[in-house]
Each structure stands twice: as structure tokens, then as C-alpha cells.
Design a protein around this motif. Structure first.
Motif, PDB file in Angstrom:
ATOM      1  N   CYS A 442     -25.813  21.791 -21.995  1.00 53.70           N
ATOM      2  CA  CYS A 442     -26.524  22.288 -23.166  1.00 53.70           C
ATOM      3  C   CYS A 442     -26.660  21.135 -24.153  1.00 53.70           C
ATOM      4  O   CYS A 442     -25.941  20.135 -24.062  1.00 53.70           O
ATOM      5  N   LEU A 443     -27.584  21.283 -25.087  1.00 50.59           N
ATOM      6  CA  LEU A 443     -27.867  20.220 -26.038  1.00 50.59           C
ATOM      7  C   LEU A 443     -27.880  20.785 -27.451  1.00 50.59           C
ATOM      8  O   LEU A 443     -28.585  21.761 -27.726  1.00 50.59           O
ATOM      9  N   ALA A 444     -27.080  20.179 -28.342  1.00 48.04           N
ATOM     10  CA  ALA A 444     -27.066  20.544 -29.761  1.00 48.04           C
ATOM     11  C   ALA A 444     -27.640  19.390 -30.561  1.00 48.04           C
ATOM     12  O   ALA A 444     -27.241  18.239 -30.363  1.00 48.04           O
ATOM     13  N   VAL A 445     -28.568  19.693 -31.472  1.00 49.40           N
ATOM     14  CA  VAL A 445     -29.278  18.658 -32.214  1.00 49.40           C
ATOM     15  C   VAL A 445     -29.310  19.007 -33.702  1.00 49.40           C
ATOM     16  O   VAL A 445     -29.641  20.140 -34.078  1.00 49.40           O
ATOM     17  N   VAL A 446     -28.980  18.033 -34.536  1.00 48.06           N
ATOM     18  CA  VAL A 446     -29.167  18.141 -35.981  1.00 48.06           C
ATOM     19  C   VAL A 446     -30.079  17.008 -36.388  1.00 48.06           C
ATOM     20  O   VAL A 446     -29.733  15.822 -36.236  1.00 48.06           O
ATOM     21  N   GLY A 447     -31.270  17.339 -36.892  1.00 43.06           N
ATOM     22  CA  GLY A 447     -32.225  16.304 -37.259  1.00 43.06           C
ATOM     23  C   GLY A 447     -33.587  16.895 -37.545  1.00 43.06           C
ATOM     24  O   GLY A 447     -33.773  18.122 -37.568  1.00 43.06           O
ATOM     25  N   PRO A 448     -34.582  16.039 -37.739  1.00 37.79           N
ATOM     26  CA  PRO A 448     -35.933  16.486 -38.142  1.00 37.79           C
ATOM     27  C   PRO A 448     -36.764  16.975 -36.964  1.00 37.79           C
ATOM     28  O   PRO A 448     -37.830  16.445 -36.658  1.00 37.79           O
ATOM     29  N   TYR A 449     -36.268  17.993 -36.290  1.00 35.78           N
ATOM     30  CA  TYR A 449     -36.962  18.569 -35.144  1.00 35.78           C
ATOM     31  C   TYR A 449     -37.245  20.040 -35.386  1.00 35.78           C
ATOM     32  O   TYR A 449     -36.615  20.690 -36.231  1.00 35.78           O
ATOM     33  N   ARG A 450     -38.187  20.574 -34.604  1.00 42.41           N
ATOM     34  CA  ARG A 450     -38.498  21.991 -34.599  1.00 42.41           C
ATOM     35  C   ARG A 450     -38.136  22.569 -33.235  1.00 42.41           C
ATOM     36  O   ARG A 450     -37.950  21.827 -32.265  1.00 42.41           O
ATOM     37  N   ASP A 451     -38.096  23.895 -33.156  1.00 45.57           N
ATOM     38  CA  ASP A 451     -37.753  24.535 -31.880  1.00 45.57           C
ATOM     39  C   ASP A 451     -38.687  24.088 -30.763  1.00 45.57           C
ATOM     40  O   ASP A 451     -38.261  23.920 -29.613  1.00 45.57           O
ATOM     41  N   ARG A 452     -39.948  23.897 -31.079  1.00 42.77           N
ATOM     42  CA  ARG A 452     -40.906  23.522 -30.038  1.00 42.77           C
ATOM     43  C   ARG A 452     -40.633  22.139 -29.463  1.00 42.77           C
ATOM     44  O   ARG A 452     -41.109  21.809 -28.359  1.00 42.77           O
ATOM     45  N   ASP A 453     -39.863  21.309 -30.191  1.00 40.79           N
ATOM     46  CA  ASP A 453     -39.555  19.972 -29.701  1.00 40.79           C
ATOM     47  C   ASP A 453     -38.440  19.964 -28.657  1.00 40.79           C
ATOM     48  O   ASP A 453     -38.281  18.981 -27.933  1.00 40.79           O
ATOM     49  N   LEU A 454     -37.657  21.055 -28.615  1.00 39.70           N
ATOM     50  CA  LEU A 454     -36.479  21.043 -27.744  1.00 39.70           C
ATOM     51  C   LEU A 454     -36.839  21.008 -26.267  1.00 39.70           C
ATOM     52  O   LEU A 454     -36.088  20.445 -25.460  1.00 39.70           O
ATOM     53  N   ASP A 455     -37.976  21.608 -25.909  1.00 39.32           N
ATOM     54  CA  ASP A 455     -38.376  21.566 -24.501  1.00 39.32           C
ATOM     55  C   ASP A 455     -38.562  20.127 -24.034  1.00 39.32           C
ATOM     56  O   ASP A 455     -38.198  19.767 -22.902  1.00 39.32           O
ATOM     57  N   ARG A 456     -39.111  19.294 -24.907  1.00 39.04           N
ATOM     58  CA  ARG A 456     -39.332  17.890 -24.565  1.00 39.04           C
ATOM     59  C   ARG A 456     -37.994  17.163 -24.425  1.00 39.04           C
ATOM     60  O   ARG A 456     -37.826  16.326 -23.525  1.00 39.04           O
ATOM     61  N   LEU A 457     -37.032  17.511 -25.287  1.00 40.20           N
ATOM     62  CA  LEU A 457     -35.737  16.816 -25.250  1.00 40.20           C
ATOM     63  C   LEU A 457     -34.900  17.249 -24.060  1.00 40.20           C
ATOM     64  O   LEU A 457     -34.043  16.486 -23.607  1.00 40.20           O
ATOM     65  N   THR A 458     -35.090  18.465 -23.591  1.00 41.30           N
ATOM     66  CA  THR A 458     -34.257  18.961 -22.488  1.00 41.30           C
ATOM     67  C   THR A 458     -34.916  18.766 -21.142  1.00 41.30           C
ATOM     68  O   THR A 458     -34.341  19.071 -20.107  1.00 41.30           O
ATOM     69  N   ALA A 459     -36.164  18.257 -21.118  1.00 40.71           N
ATOM     70  CA  ALA A 459     -36.870  18.068 -19.841  1.00 40.71           C
ATOM     71  C   ALA A 459     -36.155  17.018 -18.998  1.00 40.71           C
ATOM     72  O   ALA A 459     -35.673  16.010 -19.507  1.00 40.71           O
TER      73      ALA A 459
END
Length: 459
Positions: A442-459
Motif C-alpha cells: 500500500c502507499l501513503a502520500v502527504v503532498g500536493p496530489y489529488r485522488d486521481r493522481d494515485l492511480d499513476r503513482l501506484t501503477a
């Protein structure tokens, strides 16, 4: 100095108690080192456990009173009550005000503090050895005879809420609580030790004091002392501090095993706190292994070599070779019945995809090929040296006693732990890596991202 700081490893008309002979209890000699140090354990009537480590070469002593209760024991309604109570106990007892407690410790140049964790709470004091009676008196009074008044609760409620706000303002702290929530979900291990704003605002005096009366029972308590201490003297001082509570046939609470609380995979794949920060803080991890898993020594060597220092694979690949981060490293966390393996990194938002790609690639490589013999040797050496160096002071020795009793139910001499690390070989590390590093993450992120960006980070 008297501080109340729950982030763990951690005068005034007050007289030291007169020494009172301890009630009969079974004493065991657990270790004697080459320098004359002794580790002894006594189980007193009522189920109280007392452990001491004599360190002849020092002039100080550290005393800790450990209570086997933490945020893991709380219901959602009581979330944060263990930590709240830790603060509240310093507000005064039936015989001493908060000022008298603070003044007494300051007058001898000592330090008194406390911390709350997922599975235990500890109150401790570091003093000159000659002031050990005072430390036992003050800490014993806090743990056994606190008032927990409604006015004190209201004033300390504000302090705890400020601590939550401080955590929220520090992304590197916030991401760790977010990671626990992402990994363990809506379970006691997934909830913050601090509680939430809503839970703290809703706690009543009856809630917190009831938690104290219910959970601070003698069978759940361990007293640990290290430094220039004498075991019998500590027993006598503890007997005076706990008084009539040291009676009856009660036995110590059974070792926490964590049955029924084991997750096979992370509760959810991602967690996000949107912040307009200059740096993104992230934790990538998976369900790990419990603290009693026999493979924990091999896992510790793996962790050290993968992300435990400046020579580790992650540090070399991500920071030294490419300069993508200031900080990167891995960590093993063990609980009863479960645990966590995680990698932390902090970097510019635009570099997050590349950092995650490199981290995942390195973990995948180690999962398949394991570590070289040289890396295993270096990891063993790092752990052994770090362990021995960390035990140079009385506070670390005291903490080792308390954690050994509450978390493992046994004390292992330092030389035995070193021997177990020496026994770890590359094949054992490879087997652990093949298991631990192939689990769902799993991935936890604190920063200037939106929910829609998480798919790109977890790909």
C-alpha cells in the motif's frame, strides 16, 4: 527537568519513602556480564513484575513503570484515551500537586517523562542513583493514586488537541499515521495513538478515569530499573510505593499474542493527505511479521542492508547515484500477531514517480536474488554495533528490560542476541526476502496530489 512528551525511544514537600521490606516473591537471576552487571527479575504478590540491571560503572539510574495498555486496546469511542491518560497522570495525585511533582524532580536535576505506544505506556525518570527512592515514590504515586479531576481533564484536553495539530502540521509525522491507517484500516492498530479531534473532544472524565481504574491493574504493570541499582533495594522501594496492592494470588497478565487481528493484505491500496507542501512524503509498505516470528533476525539483517544506512541499497541507488531525495530508508515494525515492512522517502513532487519506480525495482530484485554474502555480513555488523552502542546508557537498558518482559515474555542476554544475529546466513535472508518483499503493498502520500493522481503513482 520534567517534560511531558509522548513521542517515543522516553523539593516541593516531597519526601523519599522509607525503605519497606518487599513481600516474598520468586527472584530469578537472568544474566551476569563480564563487568559485574546483573539482571534480576522478581514476581511479587498481586502479579507485579520487577526487573533490574546493575551497571557498576555509572552513577545514575533510570526507573520505568510500564503498563501493558496502549492504543491497540481502545475502542473507537475511547480512541486516544491511553495517551490522554498519560498526560493526565502528571496533573496530580491525592498527596501531591502537579507543581510539587515537577519541583521535586527539578530539585535533584532529574528528568521525568512518559510515552504511549500501540501496546504499552511507560512512565520513566532518570536520576542520580542516590535519588532513586524519590523516583520510585513519584512515579509510583502517579501510576497508583492519580486524581484525574474534571478541571485537569479540560485543561489537558487542550494540550492533547494541540499535539494533534502539531502532528498534522508536520508532514513527515502525519504520513506515518496515514500509513498505519492505510495498512491496518479501521482497526486499533490502524488508529493513531493520539486519537482524533472528535474522539478527544468527546472523552469525558468518567471515560478517562474509568480507563485508568480498569487498565492500570498490578498484573499489567512492570517496574524496570537500570544503573547503579541494587535489586533488593528496588524491591523494598516498590513495596512501599505499591503498598497493599501487592497482595493476593493474581498472576501477571498473559503475554499479548494478537490472535484474530492478523490481516493477510493491506486494508486499502492507497491513502492521501492533500497538502501544498514543497516536498512529498511517502511510505510504501506491506504487512510484515509478528515480533515472535523466528525469522525476525534474518528480516532485521535484510532491512539493514536494503534501507538501514548510508551503504544500503536504497540509499545508494536513490540518493547517492541519482540525488533524487534527501532521506530514504526502510523500517520493520513488529506487533503481537502482525507487523509492517515499509520504505519512507521525501522528495520533490515531480520526482515521486521515479523514486517509487526505483524503490519498487530494488525491492523486486532483492526478492528474487536475495543479498550478497558481503551485504549480509555488513547488515549483521551494523545491527550488532548499533545494538551494543545503544545500550551504553541507563535509559536504553531500562527500556530493554521493560520491553522484553511485556513484549516477549523473556529476557535474552545481549550476547545471545548477538549470537542469533551471527547465525543469520544469506540463504535465510533470501527466503525472508522472497516472502516479505513480494507481499501486496500500500502507499501513503502527504503532498500536493489529488485522488486521481494515485492511480499513476501506484501503477
Amino acid at each position: 527537568m520534567t517534560r511531558i512528551d509522548s513521542r517515543a525511544p522516553a523539593g516541593g514537600g516531597v519526601d523519599a519513602v522509607a525503605s519497606t521490606p518487599a513481600p516474598a516473591g520468586a527472584t530469578a537471576l537472568l544474566d551476569v556480564d563480564e563487568f559485574g552487571g546483573r539482571v534480576e527479575r522478581t514476581e511479587l504478590p498481586g502479579g507485579l513484575r520487577v526487573l533490574t540491571e546493575t551497571m557498576p560503572g555509572v552513577l545514575s539510574a533510570t526507573l520505568g513503570i510500564w503498563v501493558g495498555v496502549g492504543s491497540r486496546d481502545e475502542s473507537p469511542h475511547l480512541a486516544g484515551s491511553s495517551h490522554f491518560l498519560e498526560h493526565l497522570l502528571f496533573k496530580g495525585t491525592r498527596s501531591r500537586t502537579a507543581l510539587e511533582i515537577a519541583t521535586a524532580m527539578d530539585a535533584v536535576g532529574g528528568e521525568m517523562n512518559a510515552f504511549t505506544a500501540k501496546e504499552h505506556t511507560c512512565y520513566y525518570a532518570n536520576v542520580l542513583a542516590s535519588d532513586l527512592p524519590l523516583a520510585v515514590t513519584l512515579l509510583g504515586d502517579l501510576v497508583t493514586d492519580a486524581l484525574n479531576t474534571a478541571p485537569d481533564l479540560e485543561s489537558e484536553r487542550t494540550v492533547v488537541l494541540e499535539e494533534i495539530a502539531m502532528r498534522d502540521d508536520e508532514p513527515s509525522d502525519a504520513v506515518h499515521d496515514l500509513y498505519a491507517e492505510t495498512l491496518f484500516g479501521d482497526t486499533p492498530l490502524g488508529r493513531s495513538v493520539l486519537g482524533t479531534v472528535d474522539s478527544i473532544e468527546s472523552l469525558s472524565r468518567d471515560d478517562v478515569d474509568g480507563w485508568y481504574r480498569q487498565r492500570y491493574a498490578v498484573p499489567s504493570i512492570v517496574v524496570a530499573a537500570a544503573g547503579r541499582v541494587d535489586h533488593q533495594q528496588v524491591l523494598d522501594l516498590v513495596a512501599a510505593a505499591f503498598g497493599e496492592r501487592l497482595a493476593g494470588a493474581a498472576r501477571p497478565e498473559a503475554l499479548r499474542m494478537g490472535e484474530g487481528a492478523v490481516l493477510a493484505a493491506p486494508a486499502r491500496p492507497t491513502g492521501l493527505i492533500h497538502r501544498k507542501t514543497e516536498q512529498t512524503h511517502l511510505l510504501l509498505g506491506s504487512i510484515g511479521m509478528s515480533r515472535l516470528d523466528e525469522r525476525r533476525y534474518a528480516a532485521a539483517v535484510l532491512d539493514a542492508a536494503v534501507g538501514g544506512g548510508m551503504s544500503s541499497r536504497l540509499f545508494q541507488e536513490v540518493r547517492e547515484k541519482r540525488g533524487l531525495v534527501y532521506s530514504v530508508g526502510s523500517a520493520l515494525t513488529h506487533y503481537a500477531g502482525t507487523g509492517s515492512f515499509s520504505v519512507y522517502a521525501g522528495c520533490s513532487p515531480k520526482r515521486v514517480p521515479e523514486v517509487l519506480r526505483l524503490v519498487r525495482a530494488e525491492l523486486a530484485t532483492v526478492a528474487v536474488t536475495g543479498l550478497t554474502a558481503e551485504e549480509v555480513s555488513r547488515g549483521r555488523g551494523q545491527l550488532k554495533g548499533g545494538m551494543v552502542l545503544s545500550l551504553e546508557d541507563t535509559g536504553s537498558r531500562m527500556s530493554r528490560l521493560g520491553k522484553s518482559e511485556l513484549s516477549y515474555g523473556e529476557y535474552l542476554p545481549v550476547r545471545e542476541v548477538l549470537d542469533r544475529l551471527d547465525a543469520v546466513d544469506p540463504e535465510q535472508v533470501r527466503a525472508v526476502a522472497a516472502d516479505l518483499l513480494t507481499r501486496n503493498t500500500c502507499l501513503a502520500v502527504v503532498g500536493p496530489y489529488r485522488d486521481r493522481d494515485l492511480d499513476r503513482l501506484t501503477a
